[in-house]
Design a protein around this motif. Structure first.
Motif, PDB file in Angstrom:
ATOM      1  N   SER A  21       0.852  -1.201   0.000  1.00  0.00           N
ATOM      2  CA  SER A  21       0.000   0.000   0.000  1.00  0.00           C
ATOM      3  C   SER A  21       0.881   1.242   0.000  1.00  0.00           C
ATOM      4  CB  SER A  21      -0.922   0.004   1.220  1.00  0.00           C
ATOM      5  OG  SER A  21      -0.175   0.048   2.412  1.00  0.00           O
ATOM      6  N   ARG A  22       0.272   2.351  -0.339  1.00  0.00           N
ATOM      7  CA  ARG A  22       0.994   3.620  -0.367  1.00  0.00           C
ATOM      8  C   ARG A  22       1.122   4.172   1.046  1.00  0.00           C
ATOM      9  NH1 ARG A  22      -2.774   6.893  -3.356  1.00  0.00           N
ATOM     10  NH2 ARG A  22      -1.314   8.579  -2.988  1.00  0.00           N
ATOM     11  N   LEU A  23       2.226   4.827   1.319  1.00  0.00           N
ATOM     12  CA  LEU A  23       2.459   5.431   2.628  1.00  0.00           C
ATOM     13  C   LEU A  23       1.360   6.441   2.946  1.00  0.00           C
ATOM     14  CD1 LEU A  23       4.243   5.673   5.108  1.00  0.00           C
ATOM     15  CD2 LEU A  23       5.650   7.313   3.843  1.00  0.00           C
ATOM     16  N   GLU A  24       0.867   7.143   1.925  1.00  0.00           N
ATOM     17  CA  GLU A  24      -0.202   8.122   2.104  1.00  0.00           C
ATOM     18  C   GLU A  24      -1.462   7.501   2.699  1.00  0.00           C
ATOM     19  OE1 GLU A  24       1.612   7.679  -0.572  1.00  0.00           O
ATOM     20  OE2 GLU A  24       2.264   9.606  -1.383  1.00  0.00           O
ATOM     21  N   GLU A  25      -1.637   6.198   2.508  1.00  0.00           N
ATOM     22  CA  GLU A  25      -2.798   5.490   3.056  1.00  0.00           C
ATOM     23  C   GLU A  25      -2.589   5.085   4.511  1.00  0.00           C
ATOM     24  OE1 GLU A  25      -4.316   3.301  -1.020  1.00  0.00           O
ATOM     25  OE2 GLU A  25      -2.799   2.297   0.222  1.00  0.00           O
ATOM     26  N   ARG A  26      -1.342   5.016   4.945  1.00  0.00           N
ATOM     27  CA  ARG A  26      -1.047   4.526   6.286  1.00  0.00           C
ATOM     28  C   ARG A  26      -0.799   5.623   7.309  1.00  0.00           C
ATOM     29  NH1 ARG A  26       2.339   1.525   3.114  1.00  0.00           N
ATOM     30  NH2 ARG A  26       4.201   2.281   4.159  1.00  0.00           N
ATOM     31  N   THR A  27      -0.619   6.869   6.847  1.00  0.00           N
ATOM     32  CA  THR A  27      -0.357   7.955   7.783  1.00  0.00           C
ATOM     33  C   THR A  27      -0.918   9.263   7.255  1.00  0.00           C
ATOM     34  OG1 THR A  27       1.354   9.138   9.029  1.00  0.00           O
ATOM     35  CG2 THR A  27       1.930   8.461   6.794  1.00  0.00           C
ATOM     36  N   CYS A  28      -1.297  10.129   8.179  1.00  0.00           N
ATOM     37  CA  CYS A  28      -1.710  11.483   7.799  1.00  0.00           C
ATOM     38  C   CYS A  28      -0.564  12.464   8.036  1.00  0.00           C
ATOM     39  CB  CYS A  28      -2.948  11.919   8.593  1.00  0.00           C
ATOM     40  SG  CYS A  28      -2.628  12.173  10.344  1.00  0.00           S
ATOM     41  N   ARG A  29       0.570  11.970   8.480  1.00  0.00           N
ATOM     42  CA  ARG A  29       1.717  12.815   8.779  1.00  0.00           C
ATOM     43  C   ARG A  29       2.365  13.312   7.493  1.00  0.00           C
ATOM     44  NH1 ARG A  29       0.334  14.525  13.186  1.00  0.00           N
ATOM     45  NH2 ARG A  29       2.404  15.321  13.559  1.00  0.00           N
ATOM     46  N   PRO A  30       3.174  14.355   7.567  1.00  0.00           N
ATOM     47  CA  PRO A  30       3.848  14.883   6.374  1.00  0.00           C
ATOM     48  C   PRO A  30       4.774  13.848   5.739  1.00  0.00           C
ATOM     49  CG  PRO A  30       4.046  16.406   8.223  1.00  0.00           C
ATOM     50  CD  PRO A  30       3.458  15.135   8.766  1.00  0.00           C
ATOM     51  N   LEU A  31       4.920  13.926   4.415  1.00  0.00           N
ATOM     52  CA  LEU A  31       5.791  13.025   3.671  1.00  0.00           C
ATOM     53  C   LEU A  31       6.771  13.856   2.851  1.00  0.00           C
ATOM     54  CD1 LEU A  31       3.058  10.599   2.316  1.00  0.00           C
ATOM     55  CD2 LEU A  31       4.492  10.299   4.333  1.00  0.00           C
ATOM     56  N   VAL A  32       8.005  13.365   2.752  1.00  0.00           N
ATOM     57  CA  VAL A  32       9.021  13.986   1.915  1.00  0.00           C
ATOM     58  C   VAL A  32       9.710  12.876   1.139  1.00  0.00           C
ATOM     59  CG1 VAL A  32      11.172  15.301   1.877  1.00  0.00           C
ATOM     60  CG2 VAL A  32       9.380  15.916   3.504  1.00  0.00           C
ATOM     61  N   LYS A  33       9.655  12.977  -0.192  1.00  0.00           N
ATOM     62  CA  LYS A  33      10.293  11.992  -1.071  1.00  0.00           C
ATOM     63  C   LYS A  33       9.873  10.571  -0.718  1.00  0.00           C
ATOM     64  CE  LYS A  33      14.224  14.952  -2.005  1.00  0.00           C
ATOM     65  NZ  LYS A  33      15.645  15.153  -1.956  1.00  0.00           N
ATOM     66  N   GLY A  34       8.577  10.386  -0.462  1.00  0.00           N
ATOM     67  CA  GLY A  34       8.042   9.058  -0.209  1.00  0.00           C
ATOM     68  C   GLY A  34       8.306   8.498   1.174  1.00  0.00           C
ATOM     69  N   LYS A  35       8.845   9.320   2.064  1.00  0.00           N
ATOM     70  CA  LYS A  35       9.103   8.862   3.433  1.00  0.00           C
ATOM     71  C   LYS A  35       8.410   9.789   4.415  1.00  0.00           C
ATOM     72  CE  LYS A  35      13.514   6.646   2.563  1.00  0.00           C
ATOM     73  NZ  LYS A  35      13.196   5.271   2.788  1.00  0.00           N
ATOM     74  N   GLN A  36       8.051   9.221   5.562  1.00  0.00           N
ATOM     75  CA  GLN A  36       7.401  10.032   6.593  1.00  0.00           C
ATOM     76  C   GLN A  36       8.383  11.064   7.119  1.00  0.00           C
ATOM     77  OE1 GLN A  36       5.070   7.777   9.311  1.00  0.00           O
ATOM     78  NE2 GLN A  36       4.817   9.450  10.732  1.00  0.00           N
ATOM     79  N   ALA A  37       7.925  12.305   7.170  1.00  0.00           N
ATOM     80  CA  ALA A  37       8.761  13.407   7.643  1.00  0.00           C
ATOM     81  C   ALA A  37       8.226  13.898   8.980  1.00  0.00           C
ATOM     82  CB  ALA A  37       8.749  14.545   6.623  1.00  0.00           C
ATOM     83  N   PRO A  38       9.068  14.488   9.775  1.00  0.00           N
ATOM     84  CA  PRO A  38       8.567  15.026  11.042  1.00  0.00           C
ATOM     85  C   PRO A  38       7.660  16.229  10.792  1.00  0.00           C
ATOM     86  CG  PRO A  38      10.853  15.660  10.707  1.00  0.00           C
ATOM     87  CD  PRO A  38      10.492  14.721   9.593  1.00  0.00           C
ATOM     88  N   THR A  39       6.788  16.484  11.763  1.00  0.00           N
ATOM     89  CA  THR A  39       5.984  17.694  11.677  1.00  0.00           C
ATOM     90  C   THR A  39       6.911  18.885  11.867  1.00  0.00           C
ATOM     91  OG1 THR A  39       5.529  17.569  14.029  1.00  0.00           O
ATOM     92  CG2 THR A  39       3.880  16.611  12.581  1.00  0.00           C
ATOM     93  N   ILE A  40       6.401  20.039  11.553  1.00  0.00           N
ATOM     94  CA  ILE A  40       7.183  21.253  11.757  1.00  0.00           C
ATOM     95  C   ILE A  40       7.220  21.511  13.253  1.00  0.00           C
ATOM     96  CG2 ILE A  40       7.277  23.729  11.293  1.00  0.00           C
ATOM     97  CD1 ILE A  40       5.764  23.072   8.653  1.00  0.00           C
ATOM     98  N   ASN A  41       8.395  21.455  13.836  1.00  0.00           N
ATOM     99  CA  ASN A  41       8.517  21.543  15.286  1.00  0.00           C
ATOM    100  C   ASN A  41       8.476  22.967  15.819  1.00  0.00           C
ATOM    101  OD1 ASN A  41       8.605  18.777  15.771  1.00  0.00           O
ATOM    102  ND2 ASN A  41      10.763  18.687  15.266  1.00  0.00           N
ATOM    103  N   GLN A  42       8.175  23.896  14.956  1.00  0.00           N
ATOM    104  CA  GLN A  42       8.091  25.292  15.381  1.00  0.00           C
ATOM    105  C   GLN A  42       6.952  25.449  16.390  1.00  0.00           C
ATOM    106  OE1 GLN A  42       6.925  27.900  12.237  1.00  0.00           O
ATOM    107  NE2 GLN A  42       7.511  29.731  13.341  1.00  0.00           N
ATOM    108  N   ILE A  43       7.221  26.175  17.442  1.00  0.00           N
ATOM    109  CA  ILE A  43       6.212  26.520  18.436  1.00  0.00           C
ATOM    110  C   ILE A  43       6.064  28.028  18.401  1.00  0.00           C
ATOM    111  CG2 ILE A  43       5.628  26.518  20.888  1.00  0.00           C
ATOM    112  CD1 ILE A  43       7.356  23.966  21.142  1.00  0.00           C
ATOM    113  N   VAL A  44       4.844  28.485  18.157  1.00  0.00           N
ATOM    114  CA  VAL A  44       4.593  29.921  18.079  1.00  0.00           C
ATOM    115  C   VAL A  44       3.776  30.312  19.303  1.00  0.00           C
ATOM    116  CG1 VAL A  44       3.547  31.782  16.750  1.00  0.00           C
ATOM    117  CG2 VAL A  44       4.633  29.851  15.569  1.00  0.00           C
TER     118      VAL A  44
END
Length: 162
Positions: A21-44
């Motif tokens: 299956s596609r990674l997009e189907e297994r997570t709602c988290r950000p993806l970069v180049k087909g791999k799960q990427a961390p969320t933006i850790n910026q705190i405002v």
């Protein structure tokens, strides 16, 4: 059925399963180049003031920004001496109005303890939707309380607060 710690061979097998299956189907988290990427850790963090007081009377913070589903979590607090004066309502209304106006966020969400009746009332007054309950998720003074998750979508905000 039985279980055991996964070996390196097991891990390779699990990786093969993921290719079905596609990674997009297994997570709602950000993806970069087909791999799960961390969320933006910026705190405002935003400080809120009223005209007659030199120090902040409220704090609003948003974080865990997910550019894929355009969401962010937020938290807030009102100075104890300024509670029950409508400051929380005005602060959240102003912060959410500004975020929806200046970002492409589609959803803002927060989590609050079931014991925090003032916060629950405030979120519901602002027309937030109760998305779910994390049962016995929040320990306070030796007791486990439910945590409630609330969110509001851009279109809901615009409908109720335009």
């Amino acid at each position: 059925m039985r279980f055991e710690p996964a070996t390196d061979l097991h891990q390779r097998l699990f990786s093969e399963w993921n290719r079905v299956s596609r990674l997009e189907e297994r997570t709602c988290r950000p993806l970069v180049k087909g791999k799960q990427a961390p969320t933006i850790n910026q705190i405002v963090t935003l400080a809120f003031f009223v005209d007659s007081v030199n120090e902040p009377v409220g704090r609003f913070v948003y974080f865990d920004m997910n550019p894929r589903n355009r969401s962010a979590e937020f938290g807030y607090i009102v100075h104890p001496n300024f509670r029950q004066r409508g400051i929380g309502y005005r602060m959240l209304a102003l912060a959410l109005h500004q975020l929806f106006k200046t970002t492409d966020l589609n959803k803002l969400y927060c989590q609050t303890g079931g014991f925090n009746t003032a916060s629950i009332a405030l979120l519901e007054k602002l027309k937030f939707h109760r998305d779910g309950i994390l049962r016995e998720h929040h320990e306070l003074d030796g007791k486990l309380w439910d945590d409630l998750i609330y969110s509001i979508l851009r279109r809901e905000w615009e409908h109720h607060h335009s």
